[in-house]
Scaffold this motif. Sequence first.
Motif, short mmCIF file in Angstrom:
data_model
loop_
_atom_site.label_atom_id
_atom_site.label_comp_id
_atom_site.label_asym_id
_atom_site.label_seq_id
_atom_site.Cartn_x
_atom_site.Cartn_y
_atom_site.Cartn_z
N LEU A 104 14.93 0.37 35.77
CA LEU A 104 14.16 0.86 34.49
C LEU A 104 14.82 2.00 33.94
N THR A 105 15.46 2.81 34.61
CA THR A 105 15.91 4.14 34.17
C THR A 105 17.32 3.66 33.36
N MET A 106 18.20 2.87 34.07
CA MET A 106 19.31 2.41 33.10
C MET A 106 18.79 1.59 31.94
N ALA A 107 17.83 0.96 31.94
CA ALA A 107 17.44 0.19 30.55
C ALA A 107 16.91 1.17 29.70
N ASP A 108 16.24 2.35 30.07
CA ASP A 108 15.69 3.37 29.18
C ASP A 108 16.94 4.12 28.61
N ILE A 109 17.91 4.22 29.29
CA ILE A 109 19.08 5.04 28.61
C ILE A 109 19.82 4.27 27.87
N GLN A 110 19.93 3.06 28.02
CA GLN A 110 20.69 2.04 27.20
C GLN A 110 19.74 1.36 25.93
N GLY A 111 18.44 1.70 26.01
CA GLY A 111 17.47 1.39 24.90
C GLY A 111 17.25 -0.09 25.03
N LEU A 112 16.98 -0.57 26.10
CA LEU A 112 16.67 -1.94 26.26
C LEU A 112 15.27 -2.30 26.65
N VAL A 117 13.23 -8.73 21.39
CA VAL A 117 12.83 -7.59 20.79
C VAL A 117 13.67 -6.94 19.68
N ASN A 118 13.16 -6.65 18.52
CA ASN A 118 13.94 -5.93 17.58
C ASN A 118 13.88 -4.39 18.17
N GLN A 119 15.24 -4.04 18.76
CA GLN A 119 15.43 -2.83 19.49
C GLN A 119 15.23 -1.55 18.69
N GLN A 120 16.07 -1.39 17.44
CA GLN A 120 16.30 -0.40 16.69
C GLN A 120 16.70 -0.38 15.09
N ILE A 121 16.58 0.49 14.34
CA ILE A 121 17.17 0.56 12.99
C ILE A 121 18.60 0.99 13.04
N ALA A 122 19.60 0.55 12.22
CA ALA A 122 20.83 0.68 12.45
C ALA A 122 21.05 2.39 11.79
N PRO A 123 21.93 2.87 12.60
CA PRO A 123 22.09 4.42 12.43
C PRO A 123 22.94 4.52 11.33
N SER A 124 22.91 5.74 10.82
CA SER A 124 23.97 6.21 9.48
C SER A 124 25.21 6.18 9.90
N SER A 161 21.40 4.52 22.89
CA SER A 161 21.36 3.11 23.52
C SER A 161 22.75 2.52 23.66
N ARG A 162 22.72 1.35 24.43
CA ARG A 162 23.94 0.79 24.57
C ARG A 162 24.37 0.08 23.31
N ARG A 163 23.25 -0.63 22.55
CA ARG A 163 23.42 -1.16 21.29
C ARG A 163 23.87 -0.29 20.27
N GLN A 187 27.73 0.39 20.88
CA GLN A 187 28.30 -0.75 20.61
C GLN A 187 28.48 -0.70 19.08
N TYR A 188 27.48 -0.83 18.19
CA TYR A 188 27.74 -0.55 16.92
C TYR A 188 28.25 0.46 16.20
N SER A 189 28.26 1.42 16.78
CA SER A 189 29.03 2.59 16.36
C SER A 189 30.49 2.37 16.41
N PHE A 190 31.06 1.98 17.74
CA PHE A 190 32.55 1.77 17.87
C PHE A 190 32.88 0.62 16.99
N GLU A 191 32.23 -0.63 16.93
CA GLU A 191 32.65 -1.57 16.04
C GLU A 191 32.65 -1.04 14.67
N SER A 192 31.66 -0.37 14.14
CA SER A 192 31.71 -0.06 12.87
C SER A 192 32.71 1.08 12.50
#
Length: 316
Positions: free
Chosen positions: A129-137, A197-204, A239-241, A244-249
């Motif tokens: 549960l801690t791992m999931a919380d850290i990664q926003g899952l 589940v829609n986890q979060q809005i895309a960051p700036s 979060s993990r998501r 990943q989005y930050s690195f890919e963009s």
Amino acid sequence: MQFDNVHDAPQKHIVQTTDVDEQAHNLTLWQQIYDQTSNGQFYGCIEGIDYPDSHVFKEFTQRALRQQCNIAPESLWLGIPALSTDSKINGLQVESHHFMCRSSDCEFELITPDDFDIYGVVINRDTLLTMADIQGLTLKDVSNQCCARLATNPTILAQTRTTIEQLISHNHLGLHTQLQQDILNTLVLTLLTDNHVNQQIAPSYHHRLTVVEQAKDYIQQHPHQAITITQLCQHTHVSRRTLQYSFESILGINPLRFLRLTRLNNVRRELKKPQQDKPIAVIAANWGFWHPGQFTKDYTKLFAENPSQTRNRFQY
């Protein structure tokens, strides 16, 4: 922190028996009763590795069984049959796209056929549960009876089987405990994440750039540490998501690829050291490459020469 020897790696243990009741008691901290339901002498084997917060194993039973099970306290169990689709959990048929999942709050019953192999991972529930919380899952709800059997992509299950088999089989390479633990945690999170589940809005853009720069700085500040995605999530507070989005963009590659390239380059630098006498497999494992064949393939593809050629060029 660099892992120069195999003493940091947890040790594999193998237990064999011809007694069905002994087999039931050979899984640490489980409460089990095995009833043999097919004719013939029994043989069973468990190969496993214990970690601080989890346990991974492969169990073989030669005869058909009815198993009444309750796993170790405060834990979650995932069971993945190796090949057979002839098993059942709580009366539910386990097909090739299914895996089994139960918590320590729930007793369950398995029906297994002759010559049955199953991979198992038992992980501390709070750690997961801690791992999931850290990664926003958000994880699937596995508390009710119908969730004893969960469906997933067969390709993901096949990759999970392969990874567990390689972890157990290649443990002697000396991969550090932390890296093995992170591999298991990632496997479990992949299987249990609720992707609907829609986890979060895309960051700036600014936030994404900051995340990448913080991650790169952390990697550069720990040149001799085989860093995990979890550590990067913790350091950047995302979060993990988002990671990943930050690195890919920003960089055009995902963080796993970035870490892999960084590790491959670090391996090459070690191989270039004069009079380097460590086995290549150990050097690779110290940087997180615990499958020798895949490491050699990736290294050769990146540098257009195999690891032995690199070392031989810089030996003297």
